[in-house]
Design a protein around this motif. Sequence first.
Motif, PDB file in Angstrom:
ATOM      1  N   THR A 167       0.821  -1.214   0.000  1.00 21.40           N
ATOM      2  CA  THR A 167       0.000   0.000   0.000  1.00 21.40           C
ATOM      3  C   THR A 167       0.856   1.265   0.000  1.00 21.40           C
ATOM      4  O   THR A 167       0.569   2.228  -0.724  1.00 21.40           O
ATOM      5  N   THR A 168       1.915   1.253   0.778  1.00 20.65           N
ATOM      6  CA  THR A 168       2.722   2.466   0.968  1.00 20.65           C
ATOM      7  C   THR A 168       3.672   2.713  -0.188  1.00 20.65           C
ATOM      8  O   THR A 168       3.972   3.865  -0.520  1.00 20.65           O
ATOM      9  N   TYR A 169       4.138   1.658  -0.837  1.00 20.22           N
ATOM     10  CA  TYR A 169       5.203   1.821  -1.827  1.00 20.22           C
ATOM     11  C   TYR A 169       4.786   1.361  -3.223  1.00 20.22           C
ATOM     12  O   TYR A 169       5.573   0.785  -3.975  1.00 20.22           O
ATOM     13  N   GLY A 170       3.514   1.661  -3.557  1.00 26.34           N
ATOM     14  CA  GLY A 170       3.041   1.450  -4.929  1.00 26.34           C
ATOM     15  C   GLY A 170       3.184   0.025  -5.402  1.00 26.34           C
ATOM     16  O   GLY A 170       3.655  -0.212  -6.521  1.00 26.34           O
ATOM     17  N   ASN A 171       2.757  -0.927  -4.548  1.00 35.08           N
ATOM     18  CA  ASN A 171       2.874  -2.351  -4.894  1.00 35.08           C
ATOM     19  C   ASN A 171       4.302  -2.716  -5.283  1.00 35.08           C
ATOM     20  O   ASN A 171       4.551  -3.554  -6.155  1.00 35.08           O
ATOM     21  N   GLY A 172       5.255  -2.071  -4.612  1.00 36.24           N
ATOM     22  CA  GLY A 172       6.676  -2.379  -4.818  1.00 36.24           C
ATOM     23  C   GLY A 172       7.369  -1.521  -5.850  1.00 36.24           C
ATOM     24  O   GLY A 172       8.598  -1.503  -5.903  1.00 36.24           O
ATOM     25  N   ALA A 173       6.617  -0.810  -6.676  1.00 37.01           N
ATOM     26  CA  ALA A 173       7.237  -0.033  -7.760  1.00 37.01           C
ATOM     27  C   ALA A 173       8.213   1.011  -7.219  1.00 37.01           C
ATOM     28  O   ALA A 173       9.294   1.227  -7.777  1.00 37.01           O
ATOM     29  N   THR A 174       7.848   1.679  -6.126  1.00 39.65           N
ATOM     30  CA  THR A 174       8.724   2.700  -5.537  1.00 39.65           C
ATOM     31  C   THR A 174      10.042   2.087  -5.075  1.00 39.65           C
ATOM     32  O   THR A 174      11.089   2.750  -5.083  1.00 39.65           O
ATOM     33  N   LEU A 175      10.007   0.815  -4.687  1.00 42.38           N
ATOM     34  CA  LEU A 175      11.196   0.138  -4.160  1.00 42.38           C
ATOM     35  C   LEU A 175      11.954  -0.640  -5.227  1.00 42.38           C
ATOM     36  O   LEU A 175      12.994  -1.240  -4.940  1.00 42.38           O
ATOM     37  N   GLY A 176      11.430  -0.656  -6.452  1.00 43.91           N
ATOM     38  CA  GLY A 176      12.087  -1.385  -7.531  1.00 43.91           C
ATOM     39  C   GLY A 176      11.889  -2.877  -7.456  1.00 43.91           C
ATOM     40  O   GLY A 176      12.737  -3.643  -7.918  1.00 43.91           O
ATOM     41  N   ILE A 177      10.768  -3.304  -6.876  1.00 48.07           N
ATOM     42  CA  ILE A 177      10.480  -4.732  -6.739  1.00 48.07           C
ATOM     43  C   ILE A 177       9.056  -5.014  -7.190  1.00 48.07           C
ATOM     44  O   ILE A 177       8.277  -4.087  -7.451  1.00 48.07           O
TER      45      ILE A 177
END
Length: 750
Positions: free
Chosen positions: A15-25
Amino acid sequence: MADEMVLRAQRFVNTTYGNGATLGISKLDENGQTSWTVMYALTRALQYEMGITSLSDSFGPTTLAKIGEKYGKIDETTVPSANFCRIIQSALYCKGYDGGDIDGKYNDRVKSAVAKLHQDMGVSGTYPGSALWPKTTKGLFNMDAYVPVGNGSATIASIQRWLNGKYILRKDFYAIPCDGHHSRDVAKSMLFAIQYELGMADGVANGVFGPGTKSGIQSHTLSTGSSGVWVQLFSAGMVLNQRPVAFTTSFSADLAAATSAFQAFAALPVTGKGDFSTWASLLVSYGDQDRPGQACDGVTKITDARAQALKAQGIVYVGRYLTNPIPDDPDLPEKAIQPGELKTIADNGLRCFPIYQTFGRDASGFNYPAGRAAGQAAVNAALDHGFKSGTRIFFAVDFDALDYQVTDNVVPHFKGIQDAITDDGGRFAIGVYGPRNVCTRVGEAGHSTASFVSDMSSGFSGNFGYALPADWAYDQIVTRTVGSGAGSINIDIDIASGRDKGQGSFDAPRAALPDVRYDGGFLNALHDDLSKYMRSIGFADDGGTGADARLFTHTECFETIMSFDQQTTELSNKYKMRKALIQTSAYWEMRHYDLIDQGVDHAVALYHLQGIGTKKDSSTGIGQIGGEVGIRAWNHCINKGFVTGTVTDPTKDADIWVMWQKVNKDNAFTMRTVPLLHLWGVDGKPGGQNPPTGETTLRSMRLDYTEREVFQVLRRYQGWGDQAEADATKRMAIYQIFEKYNAIMRQLAG
């Protein structure tokens, strides 16, 4: 089993990190199960919240330094944001601690969890209170357990906590697991501890068993009455090597007795003292590499001069290879036992233990069918060289097999070896060569009776942190060159336990004779051996039912192939080709003929006879040979002078149809064509549908083909690609079974 709070942690990241997109995963699976994937995501989230732009799965030096620089320690006064705190809370839950409500508050529940984490780590004396420090934060963001898990030892857990508590403030020492299990990290931490106690500074201590460490240990011999931290380290080493002692500060009479027992087990001088050789064996797999060994192994022929050089070094047992899978290898021309070599070994009073190794440099080469082939191939080769019944053959696992690969690949492989040896009548015993974990697990599975341990490969994960196997026979510790002049030889020095004594006398070697007609008195035995193997890989004797049903039974295939024994024998002698190559390809293909093949054959007939459809060719008949392929093989062999006949056009429908009908209906013609396909394959299958780089040319057909060459011939009959490789592995066992009995026929006739 799903954990509700771990599930909430996964949802928080998504929820917080765009389904992982923000974290590169990728988006995390919301399954409530802790995994490295979840811990990597939380590590990246922590890095993101600290402003690190290059995110990584690794909680490395940059992440560690940033925590120290930005916060010093993490508690309710320094936690920079609610999301940062939620990451900490999520990590606590993934480690099995109460992280509160994942509400972004460093509250009493979080403080209590951190304090418990530190206690479990063994660092609460160093880090009292409820704040996370950089190194303990690093320990939080991984999958290490800080309480005993599985059958973890409470004594080992106490050692792990002691190491953490005593050395956590040293620069290069990080929290190790306290799970009650020995491991690579624990073994390396022991070396760091030794180096710290020797007075090595941060940056000098490196966890490597180097000259400085060896020199320092030599001045710390322990004996009854010794006490202090060095005794703690020594007793810890004993515990980690599965010796029944207490973790203690006092070198008691009981510890001295246990030390003597360990020394006797490891073939060290029995002194009852914590001397250098004993320290070395406890700390690193190869131990004291200056030790003399009674055994050796190598890839060089033993001549009279070399035998004398070995004897002068105290060598009694010599390990030599049964085969060399790479023919004419310029780098290893004498890897396999050479003609007359075993007589030289025996005449000089030495004894030989045989080693079987083919490719085996990664897990893909190990599976049940490959094991079946290896077992029978080793038996055949041992008999060729003249090894007597009762000899133990050591089968090599010469790569760093991870534990799951031992489970999935190596153990089934050795089950195949054991089945092959059993089916052969149990003439030979089975040994295993490999890292400690491989040897131990294969032995515990009941598939070997002694181990030849590759301890020289100390960095292997299967050696680092594992005890010497209880059934060790040879322990490989160092490479040396001994002798001089004509007697000079490079060998691996092996310590011998006495569990295996090799062989000191040998039967006459079997000559590479041409094949002969089959003796009917052995038909039932061959029939049953083939049946047992095929059933072991999923082929029912009656052809099976359902989607995997085959049109011919085992007995029908066997009798068909063997009915052409005279013709096969004549072709074998004519082409200098082992009968087993012809028999294997024909038997395997006939066993696979099914309703789908029959339907495709019907479509080919409709195309040529009635002009219906587009299917002009197919692999057909008992040899599963296509019209075009048959033409190309025959044309090639006509041009090479192997056979006589008329060259035809592999692109012409009429010629394809003529060849197709022959290989579909005429079994004798098919059995004459099978060896022609092999000869065509040996020459690289010119004109065929080759892989992108083309098939290489093999050595001309001969009776002493190596296993690699046999594999290539069998694989090329089917084609190329993953399926052809996998099927060729299975066919190798069939080849070795046929060759077992063909060899018996040759010896009876000779």
